[in-house]
Enzyme design. Sequence first.
Site, PDB file in Angstrom:
ATOM      1  N   PRO A  86       0.769  37.261  -4.536  1.00 31.62           N
ATOM      2  CA  PRO A  86       0.583  38.431  -5.405  1.00 31.62           C
ATOM      3  C   PRO A  86       1.309  39.682  -4.902  1.00 31.62           C
ATOM      4  O   PRO A  86       1.576  40.585  -5.681  1.00 31.62           O
ATOM      5  CB  PRO A  86      -0.933  38.673  -5.403  1.00 31.62           C
ATOM      6  CG  PRO A  86      -1.551  37.542  -4.679  1.00 31.62           C
ATOM      7  CD  PRO A  86      -0.495  36.720  -4.033  1.00 31.62           C
ATOM      8  N   GLU A 113      -7.901  33.419   0.642  1.00 36.22           N
ATOM      9  CA  GLU A 113      -7.802  34.870   0.759  1.00 36.22           C
ATOM     10  C   GLU A 113      -6.443  35.305   1.269  1.00 36.22           C
ATOM     11  O   GLU A 113      -6.051  36.451   1.151  1.00 36.22           O
ATOM     12  CB  GLU A 113      -8.916  35.401   1.652  1.00 36.22           C
ATOM     13  CG  GLU A 113     -10.267  35.442   0.961  1.00 36.22           C
ATOM     14  CD  GLU A 113     -10.914  34.061   0.804  1.00 36.22           C
ATOM     15  OE1 GLU A 113     -10.416  33.082   1.415  1.00 36.22           O
ATOM     16  OE2 GLU A 113     -11.903  33.973   0.075  1.00 36.22           O
ATOM     17  N   ARG A 150      13.868  24.920 -17.812  1.00 33.77           N
ATOM     18  CA  ARG A 150      14.320  24.970 -19.204  1.00 33.77           C
ATOM     19  C   ARG A 150      15.721  25.562 -19.351  1.00 33.77           C
ATOM     20  O   ARG A 150      16.380  25.371 -20.368  1.00 33.77           O
ATOM     21  CB  ARG A 150      13.309  25.705 -20.096  1.00 33.77           C
ATOM     22  CG  ARG A 150      13.202  27.175 -19.847  1.00 33.77           C
ATOM     23  CD  ARG A 150      12.104  27.810 -20.687  1.00 33.77           C
ATOM     24  NE  ARG A 150      12.474  28.001 -22.083  1.00 33.77           N
ATOM     25  CZ  ARG A 150      13.261  28.983 -22.529  1.00 33.77           C
ATOM     26  NH1 ARG A 150      13.776  29.855 -21.693  1.00 33.77           N
ATOM     27  NH2 ARG A 150      13.529  29.084 -23.822  1.00 33.77           N
ATOM     28  N   ASP A 164      16.552  33.957 -26.409  1.00 35.45           N
ATOM     29  CA  ASP A 164      15.213  34.151 -25.852  1.00 35.45           C
ATOM     30  C   ASP A 164      14.821  35.619 -25.795  1.00 35.45           C
ATOM     31  O   ASP A 164      15.664  36.477 -25.543  1.00 35.45           O
ATOM     32  CB  ASP A 164      15.158  33.661 -24.395  1.00 35.45           C
ATOM     33  CG  ASP A 164      15.025  32.164 -24.281  1.00 35.45           C
ATOM     34  OD1 ASP A 164      14.699  31.532 -25.294  1.00 35.45           O
ATOM     35  OD2 ASP A 164      15.247  31.649 -23.176  1.00 35.45           O
TER      36      ASP A 164
END
Length: 221
Positions: A86, A113, A150, A164
Amino acid sequence: MKIDILTIFPNMFTNIFTESIISSAQKKGIVEINIHDFRKFSNDPHHKVDFPPFGGGRGMVLTPQPIFDCVLSLKKEDSYVILLTPDGIQYKQKMAYDLSKKKHLILICGHYEGFDERIRTLADLELSIGDYVLTGGEYAAMVVADSIIRLLPGVIKEESHLNDSFNNNLLDYPEYTKPRVYNNMEVPEVLLSGDHKKIAEYRLNESIKRTKERRPDLLDR
Ligand code: 6GU
């Protein structure tokens, strides 16, 4: 391309790459995906992969040894190592394009954690997929792998991703198909005109309008 994914939850990936487009990309030999349970690399007698943090505090922290040994067993000269965390830099479509040029990606899923800070030294790049917290890097690895695969030549028609959302910092234009009228909602006349120049103009205008309304931040870039 080869993608190696390191996780202590290999079962999370059981069905995710065996459906639809990603499955056929593997069958065509365009991408090879391998899931590695790095617990198997643990030198601990009980195959432990995490311990309490030095200095105290809550939770468990992934220890470096199993992840180092697993990465080093896979790493070659042309490998590119990505840590999903994160606090990484935020993943964007432009990075998917850049990463789709690599020969070999190694994705490390952080968990619990946290992980020992020294694990970061393995990574060429640390990525987050957005400003929210997931239970583990596995979901992020799936997102990153899918968005790259993709784009590999032969996976989907190239025209399909030239348009896109996020290319040229614009969202996609609205699409319509049959029927011409549904519940009193009509398909815009211009799309039925057969005038390709007008249609292209209409679509670009709609893309700009939609981006202004929904994602003005993209136009500022
Ligand atoms: Cl890469 N990991 C976790 N645990 N949470 C996230 C993330 C990654 N990206 C956004 N949230």
